[in-house]
Design an enzyme around this catalytic site. Structure first.
Site, PDB file in Angstrom:
ATOM      1  N   MET A   1       6.118   2.147   1.538  1.00  0.00           N
ATOM      2  CA  MET A   1       5.398   3.409   1.354  1.00  0.00           C
ATOM      3  C   MET A   1       4.915   3.917   2.705  1.00  0.00           C
ATOM      4  SD  MET A   1       3.027   2.395  -1.910  1.00  0.00           S
ATOM      5  CE  MET A   1       2.669   0.734  -1.345  1.00  0.00           C
TER       6      MET A   1
ATOM      7  N   VAL B   1       1.358  -5.335  -0.485  1.00  0.00           N
ATOM      8  CA  VAL B   1       1.286  -5.822   0.890  1.00  0.00           C
ATOM      9  C   VAL B   1       0.692  -4.730   1.779  1.00  0.00           C
ATOM     10  CG1 VAL B   1       2.598  -6.777   2.831  1.00  0.00           C
ATOM     11  CG2 VAL B   1       3.370  -7.207   0.478  1.00  0.00           C
TER      12      VAL B   1
ATOM     13  N   GLY C   1      -0.190   3.513   4.030  1.00  0.00           N
ATOM     14  CA  GLY C   1       1.032   2.878   4.497  1.00  0.00           C
ATOM     15  C   GLY C   1       1.144   1.394   4.187  1.00  0.00           C
ATOM     16  N   SER C   2       2.149   0.977   3.455  1.00  0.00           N
ATOM     17  CA  SER C   2       2.234  -0.398   3.004  1.00  0.00           C
ATOM     18  C   SER C   2       3.563  -0.625   2.294  1.00  0.00           C
ATOM     19  CB  SER C   2       1.072  -0.682   2.051  1.00  0.00           C
ATOM     20  OG  SER C   2       0.903   0.405   1.173  1.00  0.00           O
ATOM     21  N   ARG C   3       3.659  -1.752   1.535  1.00  0.00           N
ATOM     22  CA  ARG C   3       4.874  -2.017   0.770  1.00  0.00           C
ATOM     23  C   ARG C   3       4.515  -2.780  -0.495  1.00  0.00           C
ATOM     24  NH1 ARG C   3       8.893  -5.427   4.181  1.00  0.00           N
ATOM     25  NH2 ARG C   3       9.791  -6.376   2.327  1.00  0.00           N
TER      26      ARG C   3
END
Length: 196
Positions: free
Chosen positions: A69, A127, A157-159
């Site tokens: 993301m 994450v 911002g991440s996953r």
């Protein structure tokens, strides 16, 4: 007149920042597919990994599908399947770029082990990323989740990593743009008997 004009330009960066933050925290409604075998994306973003991997939480070989993301994606996280939360784990960690594979094991993360009514195990891992500094998870062990139900949020911002059974039929490919609770990542194989 000049003072008024300068005052407007001086405030422009603050208005742009306010608009950015408002768009970041948006959480639009979604049309959840009515298909019990579908594994839906838990996040908006782009698929950055599709591989066979070790699920470090449930200790099994699994198929891993990771969605990155960026700061412009919706960051509300939704359950990829209907099921019971068997366990929840939280790990503090670093904040390296979430697009990198090593972020899955080095960054701050929160993992949910979900078991579907048919006995499939799906692990969903939030994450944190380079900019993200806060993972929110609203559920714990024993919670019952509907497919597409909101369960958490990651700020900036991440996953999200999805660990699926080896016999799942993965439909997502690296580079695909996906949407939480709408995009199908994989299909689960029907089972004749339920697991306890």
């Amino acid at each position: 007149m000049l003072v008024t004009w300068l005052g407007c330009w001086w405030s422009l960066p603050f208005w742009l920042l306010a608009l950015f933050i408002l768009q970041f925290f948006r959480d639009p409604p979604r049309n959840v597919p009515d298909e019990p075998r579908a594994v839906l994306s838990a996040a908006d973003g782009r698929v950055v990994e599709v591989s066979r991997a070790q699920d470090p939480y449930v200790k099994r070989e699994a198929l891993k599908v990771s969605v990155f993301m960026n700061v412009f994606n919706v960051h509300s996280n939704r359950s990829p399947v209907e099921g019971t939360v068997k366990e929840r784990w939280y790990f503090p960690g670093a904040f390296v770029n979430a697009a990198l594979d090593k972020a899955s094991l080095e960054n701050e993360r929160n993992a949910l082990w979900l078991r579907t009514p048919e006995g499939h195990d799906v692990t969903c891992v939030q994450v944190a990323g380079l900019i993200a500094r806060r993972i929110l998870c609203y559920v714990g062990a024993g919670a019952e989740l509907e497919r597409g139900q909101r369960f958490g949020f990651i700020r900036f911002g991440s996953r999200v990593d999805h660990y699926l059974p080896l016999d799942a039929e993965v439909k997502a490919a690296i580079g695909d743009k996906v949407y939480a609770a709408e995009s199908v990542l994989a299909w689960l194989t029907p089972r004749t008997t339920n697991r306890k």
